[in-house]
Write a protein that holds these residues in place. Structure first.
Motif, PDB file in Angstrom:
ATOM      1  N   PHE A  96       0.817  -1.208   0.000  1.00 34.87           N
ATOM      2  CA  PHE A  96       0.000   0.000   0.000  1.00 34.87           C
ATOM      3  C   PHE A  96       0.853   1.263   0.000  1.00 34.87           C
ATOM      4  CE2 PHE A  96      -3.154  -2.759   2.457  1.00 34.87           C
ATOM      5  CZ  PHE A  96      -3.830  -3.114   1.306  1.00 34.87           C
ATOM      6  N   ASP A  97       0.290   2.305  -0.596  1.00 38.69           N
ATOM      7  CA  ASP A  97       0.838   3.662  -0.558  1.00 38.69           C
ATOM      8  C   ASP A  97       2.245   3.786  -1.125  1.00 38.69           C
ATOM      9  OD1 ASP A  97      -1.481   4.840   0.514  1.00 38.69           O
ATOM     10  OD2 ASP A  97      -0.935   4.140   2.516  1.00 38.69           O
ATOM     11  N   ARG A  98       2.598   2.921  -2.063  1.00 38.56           N
ATOM     12  CA  ARG A  98       3.891   3.014  -2.746  1.00 38.56           C
ATOM     13  C   ARG A  98       3.647   3.173  -4.238  1.00 38.56           C
ATOM     14  NH1 ARG A  98       8.234  -0.950  -0.028  1.00 38.56           N
ATOM     15  NH2 ARG A  98       7.614  -0.639   2.133  1.00 38.56           N
ATOM     16  N   PRO A  99       4.161   4.219  -4.847  1.00 31.62           N
ATOM     17  CA  PRO A  99       3.959   4.387  -6.293  1.00 31.62           C
ATOM     18  C   PRO A  99       4.747   3.345  -7.082  1.00 31.62           C
ATOM     19  CG  PRO A  99       5.352   6.137  -5.420  1.00 31.62           C
ATOM     20  CD  PRO A  99       4.903   5.313  -4.248  1.00 31.62           C
ATOM     21  N   ASP A 100       4.096   2.763  -8.077  1.00 30.32           N
ATOM     22  CA  ASP A 100       4.794   1.819  -8.945  1.00 30.32           C
ATOM     23  C   ASP A 100       5.425   2.579 -10.102  1.00 30.32           C
ATOM     24  OD1 ASP A 100       2.838   2.272 -10.905  1.00 30.32           O
ATOM     25  OD2 ASP A 100       1.738   0.443 -10.453  1.00 30.32           O
ATOM     26  N   GLN A 101       6.043   1.864 -11.027  1.00 32.21           N
ATOM     27  CA  GLN A 101       6.725   2.515 -12.144  1.00 32.21           C
ATOM     28  C   GLN A 101       5.774   3.273 -13.063  1.00 32.21           C
ATOM     29  OE1 GLN A 101      10.003   0.191 -13.949  1.00 32.21           O
ATOM     30  NE2 GLN A 101       9.472  -1.355 -12.407  1.00 32.21           N
ATOM     31  N   GLY A 102       4.478   2.956 -13.000  1.00 31.78           N
ATOM     32  CA  GLY A 102       3.487   3.670 -13.793  1.00 31.78           C
ATOM     33  C   GLY A 102       2.867   4.842 -13.051  1.00 31.78           C
ATOM     34  N   GLY A 103       3.276   5.043 -11.789  1.00 33.12           N
ATOM     35  CA  GLY A 103       2.757   6.141 -10.986  1.00 33.12           C
ATOM     36  C   GLY A 103       1.505   5.815 -10.202  1.00 33.12           C
ATOM     37  N   ASP A 104       0.999   4.582 -10.311  1.00 28.99           N
ATOM     38  CA  ASP A 104      -0.192   4.190  -9.569  1.00 28.99           C
ATOM     39  C   ASP A 104       0.159   3.800  -8.137  1.00 28.99           C
ATOM     40  OD1 ASP A 104      -1.771   4.596 -11.775  1.00 28.99           O
ATOM     41  OD2 ASP A 104      -1.918   2.469 -12.298  1.00 28.99           O
ATOM     42  N   VAL A 105      -0.773   4.092  -7.231  1.00 24.42           N
ATOM     43  CA  VAL A 105      -0.624   3.762  -5.814  1.00 24.42           C
ATOM     44  C   VAL A 105      -1.878   3.013  -5.381  1.00 24.42           C
ATOM     45  CG1 VAL A 105      -0.493   4.738  -3.485  1.00 24.42           C
ATOM     46  CG2 VAL A 105       0.803   5.790  -5.352  1.00 24.42           C
ATOM     47  N   VAL A 106      -1.709   1.865  -4.741  1.00 29.28           N
ATOM     48  CA  VAL A 106      -2.845   1.110  -4.213  1.00 29.28           C
ATOM     49  C   VAL A 106      -3.114   1.589  -2.793  1.00 29.28           C
ATOM     50  CG1 VAL A 106      -3.742  -1.173  -3.609  1.00 29.28           C
ATOM     51  CG2 VAL A 106      -2.310  -0.904  -5.653  1.00 29.28           C
ATOM     52  N   ALA A 107      -4.364   1.962  -2.533  1.00 27.84           N
ATOM     53  CA  ALA A 107      -4.768   2.453  -1.218  1.00 27.84           C
ATOM     54  C   ALA A 107      -5.128   1.285  -0.294  1.00 27.84           C
ATOM     55  CB  ALA A 107      -5.974   3.375  -1.364  1.00 27.84           C
ATOM     56  N   PRO A 108      -4.884   1.439   1.009  1.00 25.40           N
ATOM     57  CA  PRO A 108      -5.344   0.417   1.958  1.00 25.40           C
ATOM     58  C   PRO A 108      -6.847   0.201   1.792  1.00 25.40           C
ATOM     59  CG  PRO A 108      -3.889   1.973   3.051  1.00 25.40           C
ATOM     60  CD  PRO A 108      -4.176   2.539   1.684  1.00 25.40           C
ATOM     61  N   GLY A 109      -7.260  -1.056   1.846  1.00 29.15           N
ATOM     62  CA  GLY A 109      -8.669  -1.398   1.711  1.00 29.15           C
ATOM     63  C   GLY A 109      -9.122  -1.614   0.281  1.00 29.15           C
ATOM     64  N   ALA A 110      -8.238  -1.431  -0.691  1.00 26.46           N
ATOM     65  CA  ALA A 110      -8.616  -1.542  -2.097  1.00 26.46           C
ATOM     66  C   ALA A 110      -9.078  -2.948  -2.486  1.00 26.46           C
ATOM     67  CB  ALA A 110      -7.460  -1.116  -3.001  1.00 26.46           C
ATOM     68  N   TYR A 111      -8.649  -3.963  -1.764  1.00 23.32           N
ATOM     69  CA  TYR A 111      -8.998  -5.347  -2.106  1.00 23.32           C
ATOM     70  C   TYR A 111     -10.156  -5.896  -1.287  1.00 23.32           C
ATOM     71  CZ  TYR A 111      -4.360  -5.075  -4.166  1.00 23.32           C
ATOM     72  OH  TYR A 111      -3.273  -4.694  -4.895  1.00 23.32           O
ATOM     73  N   THR A 112     -10.562  -5.203  -0.229  1.00 27.43           N
ATOM     74  CA  THR A 112     -11.532  -5.739   0.731  1.00 27.43           C
ATOM     75  C   THR A 112     -12.813  -6.246   0.078  1.00 27.43           C
ATOM     76  OG1 THR A 112     -10.650  -4.276   2.438  1.00 27.43           O
ATOM     77  CG2 THR A 112     -12.828  -5.212   2.828  1.00 27.43           C
ATOM     78  N   ALA A 113     -13.485  -5.410  -0.700  1.00 22.76           N
ATOM     79  CA  ALA A 113     -14.761  -5.805  -1.306  1.00 22.76           C
ATOM     80  C   ALA A 113     -14.585  -6.982  -2.258  1.00 22.76           C
ATOM     81  CB  ALA A 113     -15.391  -4.612  -2.028  1.00 22.76           C
ATOM     82  N   SER A 114     -13.515  -6.982  -3.032  1.00 18.99           N
ATOM     83  CA  SER A 114     -13.265  -8.067  -3.973  1.00 18.99           C
ATOM     84  C   SER A 114     -13.059  -9.390  -3.244  1.00 18.99           C
ATOM     85  CB  SER A 114     -12.042  -7.746  -4.831  1.00 18.99           C
ATOM     86  OG  SER A 114     -11.734  -8.804  -5.699  1.00 18.99           O
ATOM     87  N   LEU A 115     -12.256  -9.370  -2.183  1.00 18.08           N
ATOM     88  CA  LEU A 115     -12.010 -10.599  -1.425  1.00 18.08           C
ATOM     89  C   LEU A 115     -13.288 -11.095  -0.762  1.00 18.08           C
ATOM     90  CD1 LEU A 115      -8.520  -9.765   0.121  1.00 18.08           C
ATOM     91  CD2 LEU A 115      -9.023 -11.252  -1.842  1.00 18.08           C
ATOM     92  N   GLU A 116     -14.126 -10.170  -0.285  1.00 20.11           N
ATOM     93  CA  GLU A 116     -15.406 -10.560   0.312  1.00 20.11           C
ATOM     94  C   GLU A 116     -16.329 -11.184  -0.732  1.00 20.11           C
ATOM     95  OE1 GLU A 116     -16.789  -6.971   2.203  1.00 20.11           O
ATOM     96  OE2 GLU A 116     -15.422  -7.247   3.927  1.00 20.11           O
ATOM     97  N   ARG A 117     -16.384 -10.604  -1.938  1.00 22.51           N
ATOM     98  CA  ARG A 117     -17.225 -11.163  -3.005  1.00 22.51           C
ATOM     99  C   ARG A 117     -16.738 -12.551  -3.404  1.00 22.51           C
ATOM    100  NH1 ARG A 117     -17.167  -5.791  -4.773  1.00 22.51           N
ATOM    101  NH2 ARG A 117     -15.414  -6.156  -6.177  1.00 22.51           N
ATOM    102  N   LEU A 118     -15.433 -12.711  -3.536  1.00 20.96           N
ATOM    103  CA  LEU A 118     -14.883 -14.026  -3.883  1.00 20.96           C
ATOM    104  C   LEU A 118     -15.233 -15.065  -2.828  1.00 20.96           C
ATOM    105  CD1 LEU A 118     -11.319 -13.328  -5.314  1.00 20.96           C
ATOM    106  CD2 LEU A 118     -13.142 -14.594  -6.431  1.00 20.96           C
ATOM    107  N   ALA A 119     -15.049 -14.722  -1.562  1.00 17.61           N
ATOM    108  CA  ALA A 119     -15.346 -15.652  -0.471  1.00 17.61           C
ATOM    109  C   ALA A 119     -16.826 -16.031  -0.469  1.00 17.61           C
ATOM    110  CB  ALA A 119     -14.944 -15.045   0.870  1.00 17.61           C
ATOM    111  N   ALA A 120     -17.713 -15.058  -0.665  1.00 18.11           N
ATOM    112  CA  ALA A 120     -19.147 -15.328  -0.669  1.00 18.11           C
ATOM    113  C   ALA A 120     -19.555 -16.239  -1.824  1.00 18.11           C
ATOM    114  CB  ALA A 120     -19.927 -14.011  -0.743  1.00 18.11           C
ATOM    115  N   ALA A 121     -18.857 -16.129  -2.953  1.00 19.31           N
ATOM    116  CA  ALA A 121     -19.172 -16.942  -4.127  1.00 19.31           C
ATOM    117  C   ALA A 121     -18.411 -18.267  -4.144  1.00 19.31           C
ATOM    118  CB  ALA A 121     -18.860 -16.150  -5.397  1.00 19.31           C
ATOM    119  N   GLY A 122     -17.553 -18.487  -3.136  1.00 23.83           N
ATOM    120  CA  GLY A 122     -16.745 -19.705  -3.122  1.00 23.83           C
ATOM    121  C   GLY A 122     -15.633 -19.679  -4.153  1.00 23.83           C
TER     122      GLY A 122
END
Length: 182
Positions: free
Chosen positions: A33-59
């Protein structure tokens, strides 16, 4: 919408994200989190939460691929979670798969040391030259050659059992089964 990928290999501070364990078990950070990559993008804390919850709910599962190639799965991620530092993963490279054996050997030798995420951006804000990614739909985490986040490097441990297997296989191929490697 095209699937995006971010490369991250982890840290050199002894908490490196890719660590060889028993057999072909690997663990570490696929994203920081919070580290710019070579393309200038930064992943914010919590960015994966909803996706991981959806995956878990769908098995469903986050896939383990070789170099982002969907035709080359090499193992399974047994645990994928966010913590205060980033996206942490633990899984097994399947040595019963030819590409898995090759991947495990390359990781053990230190030739491959990166992890990379494959995802779709659900929410982001423009942030200078890049973006601040606030919600991502995570599809896969790959073992890769070139990580996008340069300052994140892997400190892989040597897997002596795997090294012994590789040496035995090399002797077998040479017809030297009874000899020991120097």
């Amino acid at each position: 919408m095209e699937l995006e990928r971010k490369f991250c290999a982890g840290g050199t501070d002894g908490t490196g994200p890719l660590e060889i364990g028993e057999g072909a078990v690997i663990a570490g950070y696929a994203s920081l989190f919070d580290r710019p990559d070579q393309g200038g993008d930064v992943v914010a804390p919590g960015a994966y939460t909803a996706s991981l919850e959806r995956l878990a709910a769908a098995g469903g599962r986050v896939r383990m691929l070789w170099q982002h190639d969907p035709a080359r799965p090499i193992g399974v991620w047994d645990e994928v979670r966010e913590d205060g530092k980033g996206l942490w993963v633990r899984g097994r490279i399947l040595e019963a798969v030819a590409q898995g054996r090759e991947a495990a050997a390359l990781v053990a030798a230190g030739a491959i040391d990166g992890l990379s995420i494959g995802y779709r951006t659900r929410r982001a804000q423009k942030d200078g030259a890049g973006r601040r990614l606030t919600e991502l739909e995570l599809w896969e985490v790959s073992l890769v050659t070139f990580p996008m986040l340069r300052e994140a490097r892997v400190g892989a441990k040597r897997d002596d059992a795997l090294v012994a297997k590789l040496r035995a296989a090399r002797r077998s191929l040479r017809g030297d089964e009874g000899k020991q490697d120097a």
